[in-house]
Write a protein that holds these residues in place. Structure first.
Motif, PDB file in Angstrom:
ATOM      1  N   GLY A  63       0.791  -1.219   0.000  1.00 51.99           N
ATOM      2  CA  GLY A  63       0.000   0.000   0.000  1.00 51.99           C
ATOM      3  C   GLY A  63       0.822   1.267   0.000  1.00 51.99           C
ATOM      4  N   LEU A  64       2.130   1.134  -0.125  1.00 51.95           N
ATOM      5  CA  LEU A  64       3.009   2.303  -0.122  1.00 51.95           C
ATOM      6  C   LEU A  64       4.185   2.035  -1.049  1.00 51.95           C
ATOM      7  N   THR A  65       4.490   3.018  -1.878  1.00 52.69           N
ATOM      8  CA  THR A  65       5.650   2.954  -2.764  1.00 52.69           C
ATOM      9  C   THR A  65       6.632   4.028  -2.340  1.00 52.69           C
ATOM     10  N   HIS A  66       7.872   3.632  -2.093  1.00 59.44           N
ATOM     11  CA  HIS A  66       8.919   4.579  -1.698  1.00 59.44           C
ATOM     12  C   HIS A  66       9.977   4.628  -2.790  1.00 59.44           C
ATOM     13  N   LEU A  67      10.267   5.839  -3.239  1.00 54.18           N
ATOM     14  CA  LEU A  67      11.267   6.030  -4.283  1.00 54.18           C
ATOM     15  C   LEU A  67      12.237   7.135  -3.892  1.00 54.18           C
ATOM     16  N   PRO A  68      13.496   7.036  -4.318  1.00 52.46           N
ATOM     17  CA  PRO A  68      14.393   8.186  -4.147  1.00 52.46           C
ATOM     18  C   PRO A  68      13.916   9.314  -5.044  1.00 52.46           C
ATOM     19  N   ASN A  69      14.038  10.546  -4.560  1.00 48.63           N
ATOM     20  CA  ASN A  69      13.594  11.676  -5.373  1.00 48.63           C
ATOM     21  C   ASN A  69      14.410  11.717  -6.660  1.00 48.63           C
ATOM     22  N   PRO A  70      13.750  11.817  -7.819  1.00 51.51           N
ATOM     23  CA  PRO A  70      14.468  11.791  -9.098  1.00 51.51           C
ATOM     24  C   PRO A  70      15.132  13.108  -9.465  1.00 51.51           C
ATOM     25  N   ALA A  71      14.995  14.129  -8.625  1.00 54.69           N
ATOM     26  CA  ALA A  71      15.495  15.464  -8.970  1.00 54.69           C
ATOM     27  C   ALA A  71      17.002  15.450  -9.196  1.00 54.69           C
ATOM     28  N   LYS A  72      17.413  16.131 -10.252  1.00 58.03           N
ATOM     29  CA  LYS A  72      18.834  16.290 -10.556  1.00 58.03           C
ATOM     30  C   LYS A  72      19.377  17.592  -9.980  1.00 58.03           C
ATOM     31  N   GLY A  73      18.492  18.570  -9.810  1.00 59.15           N
ATOM     32  CA  GLY A  73      18.898  19.851  -9.248  1.00 59.15           C
ATOM     33  C   GLY A  73      18.310  20.026  -7.867  1.00 59.15           C
ATOM     34  N   ARG A  74      17.825  21.234  -7.561  1.00 59.88           N
ATOM     35  CA  ARG A  74      17.270  21.535  -6.242  1.00 59.88           C
ATOM     36  C   ARG A  74      15.746  21.610  -6.254  1.00 59.88           C
ATOM     37  N   ASN A  75      15.129  21.449  -7.428  1.00 53.98           N
ATOM     38  CA  ASN A  75      13.678  21.583  -7.518  1.00 53.98           C
ATOM     39  C   ASN A  75      13.010  20.244  -7.219  1.00 53.98           C
ATOM     40  N   TYR A  76      13.224  19.789  -5.968  1.00 53.96           N
ATOM     41  CA  TYR A  76      12.853  18.426  -5.604  1.00 53.96           C
ATOM     42  C   TYR A  76      11.383  18.126  -5.842  1.00 53.96           C
ATOM     43  N   GLN A  77      10.510  18.981  -5.357  1.00 56.01           N
ATOM     44  CA  GLN A  77       9.086  18.663  -5.404  1.00 56.01           C
ATOM     45  C   GLN A  77       8.546  18.624  -6.820  1.00 56.01           C
ATOM     46  N   MET A  78       8.891  19.621  -7.621  1.00 58.34           N
ATOM     47  CA  MET A  78       8.333  19.673  -8.966  1.00 58.34           C
ATOM     48  C   MET A  78       8.853  18.528  -9.838  1.00 58.34           C
ATOM     49  N   GLU A  79      10.112  18.153  -9.662  1.00 54.57           N
ATOM     50  CA  GLU A  79      10.637  17.032 -10.445  1.00 54.57           C
ATOM     51  C   GLU A  79      10.003  15.715  -9.992  1.00 54.57           C
TER      52      GLU A  79
END
Length: 348
Positions: A63-79
């Protein structure tokens, strides 16, 4: 379907991004399961407090998927949101809810679930709910117990820092003509005009709908918009936790003074609202069940210990000692209101 009657067959995916939120994860996940979230997509980045291990263990339970943030820069949330849009989990969900771990959707209608809110809002393809910022309540020490049980004071729900337009977060239906997800609201393709409701089931203001005004892209007037739901935002929590939250702030930059404006803007205790506490008995029962799992319980305890240790470590540093003293002495009046009173000659 009657107003407020919940549909139990909806799939609802909550998306969030986290960094060192270990002590608060179980409460947020348990609460959202109680209000109808069926799946979680959680992105983490640069965590040092056990968040990653706890999320991986929870993901193994389902019921939960955990992934490393795919951001390459600092715009973590939008990426992360761009990545989430292409996820099969998100694409297959009836509704998507994007929020942070310090935000709790407080539903006032029906059985207090997201399906009840959706039912009350009719055929809306999106539902935007206004923030209500909860103050620190004078709580200095971090406690390992539900945040929603500790903090009950906030600003007047209709006015925040002298503004009547208050930010929102948004539930998005599968058939919304989506161009891309924003952190606060989705953006529609071309000239599409989706059916879009506020937290009282009314049509959102047109200028918000079409994103015509940069100041109204993620906010609109809150007055009359909370009949069905409010978004309780616990941005401060305890003073200990706020110190840890500021670990990467300006106090570490030489010759730059700490600015307490963020704290003061959210530490307005003028209003009491403990309506969300109706969820506490069920929340505490679910938390106890989750922590009864030996692995989950141990990982949560480890995150709590690391949170406390980090606060203690920071408090050996003069810059953070100064920050704590400044926050303890800060007026419980938003800077904007203080400036207005000064202009009127009411305060010096």
């Amino acid at each position: 379907m009657n107003s407020g009657e919940a549909r139990g067959d909806l799939t609802i995916t909550a998306i969030t991004c986290v960094k060192d939120e270990g002590p608060f994860l179980l409460e947020w996940i348990a609460y959202h399961r109680l209000i109808g979230v069926t799946d979680f997509l959680i992105y983490s980045n640069d965590c040092s407090d056990g968040t990653v291990g706890l999320l991986d263990a929870l993901a193994a339970k389902g019921g939960l998927t955990h992934l490393p943030n795919p951001a390459k820069g600092r715009n973590y949330q939008m990426e992360a949101l761009k990545h989430a849009k292409e996820s099969g989990l998100v694409a297959g969900s009836d509704w998507v809810w994007i929020a942070d771990v310090d935000e709790f959707l407080n539903i006032h209608v029906g059985d207090h679930t997201i399906p009840a809110l959706i039912a009350a809002c009719g055929e809306a393809q999106a539902i935007s709910v206004n923030f209500q910022f909860f103050a620190n309540d004078g709580i200095e020490e971090f406690e390992d117990r539900p945040v929603i049980a500790q903090f009950s004071r906030s600003h007047n729900p209709d006015i925040w820092c002298g503004e009547t337009a208050i930010e929102v977060k948004t539930l998005v239906r599968k058939d919304f003509p989506l161009k891309y997800y924003g952190a606060h609201r989705p953006f529609a393709r071309g000239n599409a005009r989706p059916t879009w409701a506020d937290g009282s089931g009314r049509a959102v203001p047109h200028r918000f709908l079409v994103a015509a005004n940069p100041r109204r892209i993620r906010r609109f007037p809150a007055r009359g918009a909370r009949e069905f739901a409010t978004l309780n935002h616990y941005a401060l929590r305890s003073l200990d936790s706020y110190i840890v939250k500021n670990d990467r702030g300006d106090v570490n930059r030489e010759n730059r003074a700490f600015d307490d404006r963020y704290w003061r803007e959210r530490n307005d205790p003028a209003w009491r609202d403990d309506s969300i506490r109706r969820m506490l008995p069920r929340l505490e029962a679910m938390l106890a069940e989750m922590k009864s799992d030996p692995e989950i319980g141990a990982l949560h305890a480890q995150a709590v210990a690391r949170h406390r240790a980090r606060c203690a470590e920071l408090m050996t540093q003069p810059a953070y000692q100064k920050m704590r003293a400044q926050l303890l002495g800060a007026p419980m009046l938003p800077p904007q209101e203080e400036e207005l009173l000064r202009d009127l000659g009411i305060v010096a």
